[in-house]
Design a protein around this motif. Structure first.
Motif, PDB file in Angstrom:
ATOM      1  N   MET A 194       1.537  -0.037  -4.119  1.00 44.91           N
ATOM      2  CA  MET A 194       1.963   1.404  -3.780  1.00 44.91           C
ATOM      3  C   MET A 194       0.861   2.252  -4.544  1.00 44.91           C
ATOM      4  O   MET A 194       0.153   1.904  -5.548  1.00 44.91           O
ATOM      5  CB  MET A 194       3.297   1.456  -4.525  1.00 44.91           C
ATOM      6  N   THR A 195       0.639   3.318  -4.158  1.00 49.23           N
ATOM      7  CA  THR A 195      -0.049   4.487  -4.769  1.00 49.23           C
ATOM      8  C   THR A 195       0.735   5.624  -4.783  1.00 49.23           C
ATOM      9  O   THR A 195       1.702   5.778  -4.230  1.00 49.23           O
ATOM     10  CB  THR A 195      -1.606   4.593  -3.859  1.00 49.23           C
ATOM     11  N   SER A 231      -0.118   8.266  -3.362  1.00 47.36           N
ATOM     12  CA  SER A 231      -0.219   9.168  -2.185  1.00 47.36           C
ATOM     13  C   SER A 231       0.816   8.234  -1.019  1.00 47.36           C
ATOM     14  O   SER A 231       1.147   9.071  -0.231  1.00 47.36           O
ATOM     15  CB  SER A 231      -1.680   9.099  -1.535  1.00 47.36           C
ATOM     16  N   THR A 232       0.939   7.244  -1.352  1.00 42.91           N
ATOM     17  CA  THR A 232       1.925   6.321  -0.475  1.00 42.91           C
ATOM     18  C   THR A 232       3.545   6.212  -0.940  1.00 42.91           C
ATOM     19  O   THR A 232       4.370   5.904  -0.091  1.00 42.91           O
ATOM     20  CB  THR A 232       1.337   4.996  -0.257  1.00 42.91           C
ATOM     21  N   CYS A 233       3.757   6.713  -2.215  1.00 44.45           N
ATOM     22  CA  CYS A 233       5.076   6.487  -2.836  1.00 44.45           C
ATOM     23  C   CYS A 233       5.353   7.739  -3.657  1.00 44.45           C
ATOM     24  O   CYS A 233       4.723   7.711  -4.737  1.00 44.45           O
ATOM     25  CB  CYS A 233       5.149   5.165  -3.578  1.00 44.45           C
TER      26      CYS A 233
END
Length: 75
Positions: free
Chosen positions: A51-52, A54-56
């Motif tokens: 996860m990053t 920007s994605t989470c």
């Protein structure tokens, strides 16, 4: 809180109120360090699965809260 006391042989001895006393209680600084470690561990666990921020959105919020609480960004 009531507890039952049992002798070594196993029969019931008595019931009484017991107060738990924490020996070597942690100081405020130790408690704050423990909370900081636990917060950082939660962030690391999400990052470990890919996860990053920007994605989470949860990870982004956790990182922002960490920065707000401790005044530094999790490295």
């Amino acid at each position: 809180m009531t507890t039952r006391q049992v002798s070594l042989n196993g029969p019931f001895v008595s019931s009484k109120v017991v107060h738990k006393v924490k020996l070597g209680a942690e100081s405020k600084a130790e408690r704050r360090a423990r909370w900081k470690r636990e917060d950082l561990r939660g962030i690391r666990r999400l990052e470990a699965v890919g996860m990053t921020s920007s994605t989470c959105k949860a990870l982004a919020m956790m990182r922002l809260n960490y920065h707000r609480k401790y005044g530094e960004w999790p490295s």
